[in-house]
Every structure is written in C-alpha cells, then in structure tokens.
Design a protein around this motif. Sequence first.
Motif, PDB file in Angstrom:
ATOM      1  N   PRO A  11      24.965 -51.755  54.936  1.00 17.76           N
ATOM      2  CA  PRO A  11      25.824 -51.505  56.103  1.00 17.76           C
ATOM      3  C   PRO A  11      26.127 -50.016  56.242  1.00 17.76           C
ATOM      4  N   GLY A  12      26.352 -49.592  57.488  1.00 13.20           N
ATOM      5  CA  GLY A  12      26.679 -48.198  57.740  1.00 13.20           C
ATOM      6  C   GLY A  12      26.142 -47.749  59.082  1.00 13.20           C
ATOM      7  N   ALA A  13      26.700 -46.682  59.577  1.00 18.43           N
ATOM      8  CA  ALA A  13      26.285 -46.159  60.873  1.00 18.43           C
ATOM      9  C   ALA A  13      24.941 -45.456  60.754  1.00 18.43           C
ATOM     10  N   ALA A  14      24.248 -45.381  61.875  1.00 17.63           N
ATOM     11  CA  ALA A  14      22.993 -44.634  61.917  1.00 17.63           C
ATOM     12  C   ALA A  14      23.280 -43.146  61.760  1.00 17.63           C
ATOM     13  N   PRO A  15      22.294 -42.353  61.387  1.00 22.96           N
ATOM     14  CA  PRO A  15      22.515 -40.897  61.289  1.00 22.96           C
ATOM     15  C   PRO A  15      22.966 -40.340  62.639  1.00 22.96           C
ATOM     16  N   PRO A  16      23.775 -39.267  62.617  1.00 21.53           N
ATOM     17  CA  PRO A  16      24.279 -38.692  63.886  1.00 21.53           C
ATOM     18  C   PRO A  16      23.175 -38.330  64.870  1.00 21.53           C
ATOM     19  N   THR A  17      22.055 -37.797  64.367  1.00 20.56           N
ATOM     20  CA  THR A  17      20.978 -37.423  65.288  1.00 20.56           C
ATOM     21  C   THR A  17      20.400 -38.641  65.993  1.00 20.56           C
ATOM     22  N   ALA A  18      20.292 -39.767  65.257  1.00 20.69           N
ATOM     23  CA  ALA A  18      19.768 -40.990  65.872  1.00 20.69           C
ATOM     24  C   ALA A  18      20.741 -41.517  66.914  1.00 20.69           C
ATOM     25  N   MET A  19      22.053 -41.479  66.599  1.00 22.38           N
ATOM     26  CA  MET A  19      23.044 -41.939  67.578  1.00 22.38           C
ATOM     27  C   MET A  19      23.005 -41.065  68.828  1.00 22.38           C
ATOM     28  N   LEU A  20      22.859 -39.754  68.623  1.00 22.23           N
ATOM     29  CA  LEU A  20      22.845 -38.840  69.762  1.00 22.23           C
ATOM     30  C   LEU A  20      21.620 -39.084  70.640  1.00 22.23           C
ATOM     31  N   ARG A  21      20.453 -39.275  70.004  1.00 15.21           N
ATOM     32  CA  ARG A  21      19.245 -39.563  70.787  1.00 15.21           C
ATOM     33  C   ARG A  21      19.416 -40.845  71.602  1.00 15.21           C
ATOM     34  N   SER A  22      20.000 -41.857  70.994  1.00 12.90           N
ATOM     35  CA  SER A  22      20.206 -43.122  71.704  1.00 12.90           C
ATOM     36  C   SER A  22      21.164 -42.942  72.874  1.00 12.90           C
ATOM     37  N   GLN A  23      22.226 -42.153  72.654  1.00 13.20           N
ATOM     38  CA  GLN A  23      23.206 -41.947  73.719  1.00 13.20           C
ATOM     39  C   GLN A  23      22.591 -41.185  74.893  1.00 13.20           C
ATOM     40  N   ILE A  24      21.817 -40.132  74.593  1.00 13.02           N
ATOM     41  CA  ILE A  24      21.150 -39.373  75.659  1.00 13.02           C
ATOM     42  C   ILE A  24      20.179 -40.278  76.417  1.00 13.02           C
ATOM     43  N   SER A  25      19.443 -41.095  75.682  1.00 12.61           N
ATOM     44  CA  SER A  25      18.492 -42.005  76.321  1.00 12.61           C
ATOM     45  C   SER A  25      19.208 -42.994  77.227  1.00 12.61           C
ATOM     46  N   MET A  26      20.363 -43.507  76.772  1.00 10.59           N
ATOM     47  CA  MET A  26      21.110 -44.459  77.590  1.00 10.59           C
ATOM     48  C   MET A  26      21.642 -43.784  78.852  1.00 10.59           C
ATOM     49  N   GLU A  27      22.161 -42.556  78.700  1.00  8.50           N
ATOM     50  CA  GLU A  27      22.679 -41.838  79.870  1.00  8.50           C
ATOM     51  C   GLU A  27      21.567 -41.599  80.898  1.00  8.50           C
ATOM     52  N   LEU A  28      20.375 -41.261  80.434  1.00 12.24           N
ATOM     53  CA  LEU A  28      19.261 -41.033  81.353  1.00 12.24           C
ATOM     54  C   LEU A  28      18.853 -42.327  82.051  1.00 12.24           C
ATOM     55  N   ARG A  29      18.831 -43.442  81.305  1.00 11.62           N
ATOM     56  CA  ARG A  29      18.470 -44.718  81.930  1.00 11.62           C
ATOM     57  C   ARG A  29      19.481 -45.112  82.986  1.00 11.62           C
ATOM     58  N   LEU A  30      20.770 -44.906  82.700  1.00 13.27           N
ATOM     59  CA  LEU A  30      21.809 -45.238  83.679  1.00 13.27           C
ATOM     60  C   LEU A  30      21.655 -44.381  84.936  1.00 13.27           C
ATOM     61  N   LEU A  31      21.291 -43.111  84.739  1.00  8.82           N
ATOM     62  CA  LEU A  31      21.134 -42.224  85.890  1.00  8.82           C
ATOM     63  C   LEU A  31      19.963 -42.646  86.764  1.00  8.82           C
ATOM     64  N   PRO A 107      30.563 -46.612  66.185  1.00 11.70           N
ATOM     65  CA  PRO A 107      30.392 -45.479  65.233  1.00 11.70           C
ATOM     66  C   PRO A 107      30.120 -44.157  65.922  1.00 11.70           C
ATOM     67  N   LEU A 108      29.790 -44.193  67.227  1.00 14.44           N
ATOM     68  CA  LEU A 108      29.512 -42.935  67.934  1.00 14.44           C
ATOM     69  C   LEU A 108      30.799 -42.118  68.071  1.00 14.44           C
ATOM     70  N   PRO A 109      30.863 -40.921  67.477  1.00 11.68           N
ATOM     71  CA  PRO A 109      32.079 -40.106  67.609  1.00 11.68           C
ATOM     72  C   PRO A 109      32.225 -39.564  69.028  1.00 11.68           C
ATOM     73  N   LEU A 113      29.592 -38.656  72.181  1.00 17.88           N
ATOM     74  CA  LEU A 113      29.619 -39.112  73.568  1.00 17.88           C
ATOM     75  C   LEU A 113      29.475 -37.929  74.520  1.00 17.88           C
ATOM     76  N   MET A 114      30.227 -36.859  74.242  1.00 19.94           N
ATOM     77  CA  MET A 114      30.161 -35.672  75.099  1.00 19.94           C
ATOM     78  C   MET A 114      28.785 -35.010  75.028  1.00 19.94           C
ATOM     79  N   LEU A 115      28.264 -34.868  73.801  1.00 16.48           N
ATOM     80  CA  LEU A 115      26.937 -34.253  73.665  1.00 16.48           C
ATOM     81  C   LEU A 115      25.853 -35.103  74.322  1.00 16.48           C
ATOM     82  N   GLY A 116      26.044 -36.423  74.309  1.00 21.92           N
ATOM     83  CA  GLY A 116      25.097 -37.295  74.991  1.00 21.92           C
ATOM     84  C   GLY A 116      25.068 -37.019  76.483  1.00 21.92           C
ATOM     85  N   LYS A 117      26.258 -36.866  77.072  1.00 24.14           N
ATOM     86  CA  LYS A 117      26.323 -36.552  78.503  1.00 24.14           C
ATOM     87  C   LYS A 117      25.730 -35.170  78.772  1.00 24.14           C
ATOM     88  N   ILE A 118      26.089 -34.204  77.924  1.00 27.22           N
ATOM     89  CA  ILE A 118      25.572 -32.842  78.112  1.00 27.22           C
ATOM     90  C   ILE A 118      24.048 -32.820  77.990  1.00 27.22           C
TER      91      ILE A 118
END
Length: 259
Positions: A11-31, A107-109, A113-118
């Motif tokens: 158990p545990g959160a994914a590495p920060p870089t993986a979470m950030l990549r996923s967040q950026i990808s999700m933001e792009l898909r929503l757009l 787990p996403l800090p 979230l902000m860096l994902g949007k940026i």
Amino acid sequence: MTAPLDLSPRPGAAPPTAMLRSQISMELRLLTRNGEQLLLTLVIPLLLLVLGTHSNKVVDLGPGRSIDIITPGILALAVLSTSFTSLAIATGFERRYGVIKRLGASPLPRWGLMLGKIGAIAIVEIAQLTLLSVVGLWLGWDPQGGVTAFGQMALLAVLGTAAFGSLGLLIAGTLRAEATLAVANLVYVLLLVGGGLLVPLSRYPAAASNVLELLPSGALGQGLRDTFAGDGPGVLPIVVLIIWAAVCGLGVSRTFKWE
C-alpha cells in the motif's frame, strides 16, 4: 531455480511524478472533451486571425500591414483565452461539483493539483502559439527580430499566463460557479474589444491608452507587438505583468476556497 512469487500488498501513494503526469493527462482530456473551451482556445483566435487580414476596413490599426499588427494581438488573445477564461470557468465548476474537495482527499497534494493545471495550460498554450504562428506566417505575417523575438514571446507568454491565471483563480476561488462563468466571459469580451489586445495602444485616446497599458491585456498585447516589430517587449509590459501576477497570486493564496 526461480525466485518465489511475492504477492504481498504494497500500500502507498504513487510517486509524485506519476501523480503529476496523471493529473496533467486528466486536465488535458477534460479540456479536449469540452466544446466551449475548444471554441475559446482555438476556434475564436483562428477565426479572428483569418478575418484580421482585412481588419483595416473595419478599424484603423495605424501604419503597417494588418497581418503584422493583428497576429501578435491574436497570440496575446490565445494566452488570455486559456490561462484566464478557460481556467476560471473550469475551476469554478470543479469547486461547485466538489471535484477539488475530493481531489484534496486523495494522495495528490494541493501543489500537485496546481501543477497539473499549470502543466495542462502550458501544453495547450504551446500548441496554440505554434499553430497560430504557423497560420499567421501562411497568411503573410512577417515578424521581425528572428529567434530572439520568439524567445521574448515565450517570456511574455509565461508572465501573461501567471498574471491571467492568478486573476482567473482569484475569481473562481471566491465566486459561485455561475458568477464565475458570467464574470469570466464578460471580462474576456471586454478585453477582446477594448483591452488593448488587438488594437495598438497608440490608436486609443491618450487617457485610455495610459490606463490600458497598466492592464495585463494591454501590457501583453503591446509587448508582443513591440517584440515582433523588432523593438523588444520593453520594461513597462514586463513590470505590469509581474505586478498583476504577484498581487493576484497573493490574493489567491489568501482567499481561494477549495469547496
């Protein structure tokens, strides 16, 4: 002899870089799934760029070729569309539907979230500015300053994104979603028509010009026009954009409501 299969849970959160990549990808898909945001970020700037080749028949842009005056303004409009209007509306409705609140429990800090949007905004703007520049060149745009001018454009785009993005989050983080939608669209139209984006500040009355050059729209639009005229962006547009980014960013840090 093969190693024993280890099926113990980890158990545990994914590495920060993986979470950030996923967040950026999700933001792009929503757009890309949102037709209204695609209209704001791509269709309207492209349409105005094509129509802008005949803009001297509608409004006096001053001496010079219409395409050389209107193209830097369209690039500034693209930055406004993505980093202000699109960001404010999307964030406002994410607050309304509790998306940001739920992400806050993941787990996403918050910085993630902000860096994902940026990151998503940066990718969209790179695509926008590249596409609009290519279309502008195809229409006969003749930018001066060479590679240096495009480097200065990148600097102005970063500063403009910081200023408009902070302003958008300030509105989206304090107003209701419906009010954010209305204010963001109203500000977009007002700045598009009379914010110094498309028409050079020298074509406005002196009193209006003195005010517009202190707005982020006037600073970015005029800075890009001066840049691609071969004169460089000047000090005032850079200072204006930095001040707007700092003041609005401070306001966001003090007032943004996550739910």
